[in-house]
Write a protein that holds these residues in place. Structure first.
Motif, PDB file in Angstrom:
ATOM      1  N   ALA A 111      40.455  46.049  41.464  1.00 17.60           N
ATOM      2  CA  ALA A 111      39.671  46.645  40.380  1.00 17.60           C
ATOM      3  C   ALA A 111      39.860  45.879  39.079  1.00 17.60           C
ATOM      4  N   VAL A 112      41.100  45.485  38.783  1.00 20.57           N
ATOM      5  CA  VAL A 112      41.378  44.746  37.542  1.00 20.57           C
ATOM      6  C   VAL A 112      40.705  43.375  37.566  1.00 20.57           C
ATOM      7  N   TRP A 115      36.941  43.593  37.228  1.00 20.30           N
ATOM      8  CA  TRP A 115      36.574  43.882  35.832  1.00 20.30           C
ATOM      9  C   TRP A 115      36.606  42.606  34.997  1.00 20.30           C
ATOM     10  N   VAL A 116      37.628  41.775  35.210  1.00 18.88           N
ATOM     11  CA  VAL A 116      37.770  40.536  34.440  1.00 18.88           C
ATOM     12  C   VAL A 116      36.727  39.505  34.854  1.00 18.88           C
ATOM     13  N   ASP A 119      32.846  41.675  35.531  1.00 15.79           N
ATOM     14  CA  ASP A 119      32.465  42.697  34.552  1.00 15.79           C
ATOM     15  C   ASP A 119      32.123  44.023  35.230  1.00 15.79           C
ATOM     16  N   GLU A 120      32.800  44.326  36.334  1.00 19.14           N
ATOM     17  CA  GLU A 120      32.604  45.591  37.024  1.00 19.14           C
ATOM     18  C   GLU A 120      33.427  46.681  36.335  1.00 19.14           C
ATOM     19  N   THR A 121      32.751  47.717  35.898  1.00 17.66           N
ATOM     20  CA  THR A 121      33.440  48.813  35.217  1.00 17.66           C
ATOM     21  C   THR A 121      33.441  50.061  36.094  1.00 17.66           C
ATOM     22  N   LEU A 122      34.399  50.927  35.853  1.00 13.94           N
ATOM     23  CA  LEU A 122      34.547  52.148  36.637  1.00 13.94           C
ATOM     24  C   LEU A 122      34.359  53.372  35.757  1.00 13.94           C
ATOM     25  N   ASN A 251      31.533  48.234  43.963  1.00 15.51           N
ATOM     26  CA  ASN A 251      32.617  47.750  43.122  1.00 15.51           C
ATOM     27  C   ASN A 251      33.816  47.390  44.001  1.00 15.51           C
TER      28      ASN A 251
END
Length: 299
Positions: A111-112, A115-116, A119-122, A251
């Motif tokens: 997940a981290v 995101w980096v 650009d996948e956000t939760l 994601n």
């Protein structure tokens, strides 16, 4: 309506891996873990070729860029070759329970990094679902009885490093595969290529070590061959194909959480099908994990 195709593929992949793990653990005692590992890859490339021929109209992919090939090859080496080898070594040094605890860090790292890099956000509900899913898996694994392990010594430290390396290899496997799948490339073709790279690497090593004849003899034994083929179809073929569909359509953090559920699914199988006592801790962990799954599937 929000599409949950990727999440459904991830959960189904977990079901496939739970099923195939029971088959491989049964024949692993007869043929040996490394022999089964090489045999399952060879059987899986056979199964994937048949599936690719039926679904794509040709036995293997013929349209791929060098960049995609590079990402998929790297994904295969990091995940199916190095990552799995490190995990198997961790099993030997520190046992399956502690090794799987280290593997439970995969959804968080995934997940981290997603995101980096992507650009996948939760959403808050998805973060809660991941936390519940990972927590449930941890509770189930901690509740299992394993062989006593000394918490000191060189082998323990090396085993921890191998286990963590296996987790990092799995995360790197998902991230690098996603780079090749971003533009809508066929997940089945990607699975075929990744598996072929792993087959070449593992069987190339077997040739160097002089273990080819021994592997083939063990794999074609009457009480091994048919189960090896079935396990390869369910797990390394269909399961991995579904995992690529999951990474492509969901994601990474959510997909990796759902794909970390095999220990929980096996607890359900033992309790409901085999009627084995599973203990209150396992029940709590299972309920928590499936509560997290419910949150991940909520729109």
């Amino acid at each position: 309506m929000i599409s949950l195709f990727g999440e459904a593929a991830a959960f189904t992949a977990a079901l496939c891996w739970a099923s195939s793990s029971m088959i491989f653990s049964n024949i692993g005692g007869k043929a040996g873990a490394q022999t089964v590992n090489r045999g399952r890859l060879a059987c899986s490339i056979f199964c994937l070729t048949i599936l690719h021929w039926i679904l794509q109209g040709q036995p293997w992919p013929n349209a791929i860029t060098w960049e995609q090939l590079g990402w998929l090859s790297l994904s295969s080496v990091l995940g199916l070759v190095i990552g799995d080898a490190m995990l198997f070594q961790a099993f030997v040094l520190i046992g399956a329970r502690l090794s799987m605890l280290l593997m439970s860090t995969v959804p968080i790292m995934g997940a981290v990094l997603a995101w980096v890099l992507f650009d996948e956000t939760l959403r808050p509900i998805e973060i809660t679902g991941i936390a519940c899913g990972v927590g449930g898996v941890l509770i189930v694994i901690l509740g299992k009885k394993g062989r006593p392990i000394g918490l000191e010594g060189r082998n323990y430290a090396i085993g921890i490093l191998f286990g963590f390396g296996g987790a990092v290899g799995q995360v790197a496997n998902l991230i690098t595969a996603k780079y090749a799948l971003i533009d809508g490339y066929s997940a089945l073709s990607a699975t075929w290529i990744r598996t072929l790279v792993a087959v070449i690497a593992m069987w190339g090593l077997a040739i160097i070590l002089g273990r080819v004849r021994r592997t083939i003899t063990a794999c074609i034994a009457p009480d091994v061959g048919k189960w090896l083929l079935l396990g390869a179809l369910i797990g390394p073929a269909i399961g991995v194909w579904l995992s690529m569909l999951a990474v492509q359509n969901a994601n990474v953090g959510i997909a990796s959480t759902l794909m970390a559920l095999p220990p929980v699914i096996l607890i359900v199988y033992e309790g409901l099908i085999l009627r084995k006592p599973v203990g209150i801790q396992a029940v709590i962990g299972t309920c928590l994990a499936f509560g997290g799954v419910t949150l991940l599937f909520m729109p």
